[in-house]
Motif scaffolding. Structure first.
Motif, PDB file in Angstrom:
ATOM      1  N   GLU A 142      66.267 -43.507  26.462  1.00 31.14           N
ATOM      2  CA  GLU A 142      67.111 -42.485  26.250  1.00 31.14           C
ATOM      3  C   GLU A 142      69.010 -42.653  26.055  1.00 31.14           C
ATOM      4  OE1 GLU A 142      65.990 -38.542  27.644  1.00 31.14           O
ATOM      5  OE2 GLU A 142      64.102 -38.798  26.177  1.00 31.14           O
ATOM      6  N   ALA A 143      68.927 -43.261  27.453  1.00 33.64           N
ATOM      7  CA  ALA A 143      70.896 -43.137  27.299  1.00 33.64           C
ATOM      8  C   ALA A 143      71.111 -45.055  26.792  1.00 33.64           C
ATOM      9  CB  ALA A 143      70.803 -43.850  29.066  1.00 33.64           C
ATOM     10  N   ASP A 152      69.537 -45.885  24.273  1.00 33.93           N
ATOM     11  CA  ASP A 152      69.459 -45.944  22.864  1.00 33.93           C
ATOM     12  C   ASP A 152      71.059 -44.511  21.942  1.00 33.93           C
ATOM     13  OD1 ASP A 152      68.268 -44.814  19.953  1.00 33.93           O
ATOM     14  OD2 ASP A 152      68.463 -43.049  20.670  1.00 33.93           O
ATOM     15  N   ARG A 153      71.744 -43.800  23.460  1.00 30.24           N
ATOM     16  CA  ARG A 153      72.141 -42.710  23.404  1.00 30.24           C
ATOM     17  C   ARG A 153      74.331 -44.371  23.401  1.00 30.24           C
ATOM     18  NH1 ARG A 153      70.704 -40.032  26.833  1.00 30.24           N
ATOM     19  NH2 ARG A 153      71.436 -40.014  28.636  1.00 30.24           N
ATOM     20  N   ARG A 204      57.997 -43.315  35.077  1.00 33.18           N
ATOM     21  CA  ARG A 204      57.804 -42.622  33.814  1.00 33.18           C
ATOM     22  C   ARG A 204      58.868 -41.719  33.377  1.00 33.18           C
ATOM     23  NH1 ARG A 204      55.725 -38.256  31.185  1.00 33.18           N
ATOM     24  NH2 ARG A 204      55.813 -38.720  28.886  1.00 33.18           N
ATOM     25  N   GLY A 205      58.896 -40.550  33.615  1.00 35.38           N
ATOM     26  CA  GLY A 205      60.514 -39.735  34.059  1.00 35.38           C
ATOM     27  C   GLY A 205      61.391 -40.623  33.990  1.00 35.38           C
ATOM     28  N   LYS A 206      61.632 -41.907  34.854  1.00 30.00           N
ATOM     29  CA  LYS A 206      62.953 -42.500  35.385  1.00 30.00           C
ATOM     30  C   LYS A 206      63.089 -43.009  34.133  1.00 30.00           C
ATOM     31  CE  LYS A 206      63.200 -42.272  39.977  1.00 30.00           C
ATOM     32  NZ  LYS A 206      63.018 -43.373  40.863  1.00 30.00           N
ATOM     33  N   ARG A 212      61.820 -43.264  30.617  1.00 29.41           N
ATOM     34  CA  ARG A 212      62.702 -42.319  29.040  1.00 29.41           C
ATOM     35  C   ARG A 212      63.634 -42.229  29.824  1.00 29.41           C
ATOM     36  NH1 ARG A 212      58.658 -37.331  27.549  1.00 29.41           N
ATOM     37  NH2 ARG A 212      57.897 -38.946  26.806  1.00 29.41           N
ATOM     38  N   CYS A 213      64.366 -41.160  30.770  1.00 29.06           N
ATOM     39  CA  CYS A 213      66.068 -41.840  30.976  1.00 29.06           C
ATOM     40  C   CYS A 213      66.290 -42.439  30.924  1.00 29.06           C
ATOM     41  CB  CYS A 213      66.415 -40.584  32.308  1.00 29.06           C
ATOM     42  SG  CYS A 213      65.628 -39.046  32.699  1.00 29.06           S
ATOM     43  N   LEU A 214      66.597 -43.822  31.224  1.00 30.69           N
ATOM     44  CA  LEU A 214      67.031 -44.988  30.569  1.00 30.69           C
ATOM     45  C   LEU A 214      66.335 -45.933  29.673  1.00 30.69           C
ATOM     46  CD1 LEU A 214      65.738 -46.950  34.070  1.00 30.69           C
ATOM     47  CD2 LEU A 214      68.113 -46.003  33.910  1.00 30.69           C
TER      48      LEU A 214
END
Length: 68
Positions: free
Chosen positions: A56-57, A59-60, A48-50, A52-54
């Motif tokens: 967010e990336a 989205d950026r 889940r953490g990975k 979320r990071c993907l």
């Protein structure tokens, strides 16, 4: 009627011993299942953490270079 066996245990004692052994096996299986469930939960939290990071990336990236 004599239910005593030669070694001094009655049928009731043998049944009780068998039931206790069965209960111990069920407890052991439940403990193993619980440990595996905890491992799977930890893995899912890590994934889940990975994810979320993907997200967010991604989205950026969309903000930097919007499609179209």
């Amino acid at each position: 009627m004599d239910t005593m066996e030669p070694h001094g245990h009655g049928m009731a004692a043998d049944i009780l011993t068998s039931e206790v052994a069965n209960a111990r096996q069920r407890i052991l299986r439940a403990e193993i299942a619980l440990e595996r469930t905890e491992q799977m939960l930890a893995e899912n939290i890590g994934l889940r953490g990975k994810m979320r990071c993907l997200v967010e990336a991604a989205d950026r990236l969309v903000r930097i270079d919007p499609p179209g």
